[in-house]
Motif scaffolding. Structure first.
Motif, short mmCIF file in Angstrom:
data_model
loop_
_atom_site.label_atom_id
_atom_site.label_comp_id
_atom_site.label_asym_id
_atom_site.label_seq_id
_atom_site.Cartn_x
_atom_site.Cartn_y
_atom_site.Cartn_z
N UNK A 64 0.82 -1.20 0.00
CA UNK A 64 0.00 0.00 0.00
C UNK A 64 0.86 1.26 0.00
N UNK A 65 2.16 1.07 -0.26
CA UNK A 65 3.11 2.19 -0.31
C UNK A 65 2.88 2.99 -1.60
N UNK A 66 2.91 4.32 -1.54
CA UNK A 66 2.76 5.13 -2.77
C UNK A 66 3.88 4.84 -3.76
N UNK A 67 3.60 5.02 -5.04
CA UNK A 67 4.60 4.83 -6.08
C UNK A 67 5.39 6.12 -6.23
N UNK A 68 6.70 6.05 -5.95
CA UNK A 68 7.54 7.26 -5.96
C UNK A 68 8.21 7.52 -7.31
N UNK A 69 8.29 6.49 -8.14
CA UNK A 69 8.95 6.64 -9.44
C UNK A 69 8.43 5.63 -10.44
N UNK A 70 8.49 5.98 -11.71
CA UNK A 70 8.06 5.06 -12.76
C UNK A 70 8.93 5.29 -13.99
N UNK A 71 9.38 4.19 -14.57
CA UNK A 71 10.16 4.25 -15.81
C UNK A 71 9.52 3.33 -16.83
#
Length: 332
Positions: A64-71
């Motif tokens: 349930x941790x927020x997504x901090x990065x996406x590639x």
């Protein structure tokens, strides 16, 4: 250390993969869906494939941790105008998905599939990736961040050394031999047997009337490899030509990016590298002759893992800059 979750996406012409990774490089969840090369399947299909893969990866993680990065490493994204199109529909995906996001300006990365193949294959952004599957492409990056790409022009304009190129040359050689324009070759009977043809003229019906595409034709590359293994001179000439083309392109990338004394790795990715026993070793010898400090390796990780690594690095860079700025503020 602050808990960090990032998403890596490998968007290809046949499938899309996504992984959710934490700050310890552990894969928490993964997802797989259909093609997402918007050039071939359209924007809506690409969006749906990427969304589906992301949702699977997040749901499978139970995090349930927020997504901090996406590639996102996307096939079909290489020119400036491609990035403009991709940025628009990726932003729509991020906005529409019911996921907790904690993204910042530089923690959303869109790049080509060659970037993530390099990082995944080597585990680092510095080095060279030689991709030879249906098509071919060579991409590299040095310690200064300079990049060089050679090939990847598609089956009609290039892709020398790829499976399609090898197979189509084999088919053409078989037909030329049948006509008497080429030396005798076992490729005639090899193709007939494999495809269940009464004679080689049956290729017309298969290739044209059934509408074979590049991937279909590329599936015949192993026939050429097998004939070369049996010392068929025509097939061997085709395979040697493929090695020469891949070597030539790789040497251009190496000479552009690296000094003679620099140590770096060259990762080989794709089905062609396992097509024939000596194929890769011949290529390796050719590269070692001009770059003795280069080490040719098999991929350490999948491209999708490389995408996640790039996302994680972006988040860590932002966090470290924040810490430095914070310490400067408190020191005054």
């Amino acid at each position: 250390m602050k808990k960090i979750n990032v998403l890596g996406i490998d968007g290809g012409g046949t499938k899309t993969e996504a992984v959710l990774m934490d700050e310890n490089y552990q894969i928490l969840g993964s997802g797989k869906s259909g093609p997402s090369n918007y050039q071939s399947v359209g924007i809506e299909v690409a969006k749906n494939s990427i969304q589906s893969a992301i949702i699977q990866a997040v749901i499978n993680s139970n995090s349930h941790q927020p997504i901090s990065g996406i590639c996102l490493g996307l096939a079909g994204v290489g020119r400036a105008e491609d990035f403009i199109v991709a940025e628009k529909f990726i932003q729509e995906i991020i906005t529409n998905l019911p996921i907790k996001w904690d993204l910042q300006t530089h923690t959303t990365i869109i790049c080509s599939d060659s970037n993530i193949a390099l990082v995944g294959g080597i585990g680092d952004a510095v080095g060279v990736v030689v991709m030879a599957g249906t098509g071919s492409l060579i991409f590299g990056q040095n310690n200064q961040g300079l990049t060089k790409r050679v090939g990847g022009w598609g089956y009609l304009l290039g892709d020398e050394g790829g499976g399609y190129n090898i197979a189509i040359q084999g088919l053409q050689a078989a037909l030329k031999s049948y006509d008497g324009r080429e030396s005798p070759t076992t490729l005639i009977t090899d193709f007939q047997t494999y495809l269940g043809l009464k004679n080689i003229e049956g290729l017309i019906e298969i290739v044209y009337r059934r509408g074979w595409n590049a991937k279909d034709v590329a599936t015949l590359a192993p026939i050429v490899f097998a004939a070369a293994n049996k010392e068929d001179k025509v097939a061997k000439k085709i395979i040697q030509g493929a090695i020469e083309e891949l070597s030539k392109a790789t040497k251009i990338v190496i000479s552009t990016l690296f000094q003679p004394h620099e140590i770096f790795e060259v990762v080989t990715i794709g089905s062609v590298w396992r097509g024939m026993e000596n194929f890769r070793s011949w290529f390796e010898n050719s590269i070692t002759a001009i770059a003795p400090t280069a080490q040719v390796i098999w991929p350490r990780h999948q491209p999708v893992y490389g995408a996640a690594l790039l996302a994680l690095k972006a988040v860590e860079d932002i966090n470290s800059k924040f810490k430095i700025q914070n310490s400067k503020v408190t020191s005054h």
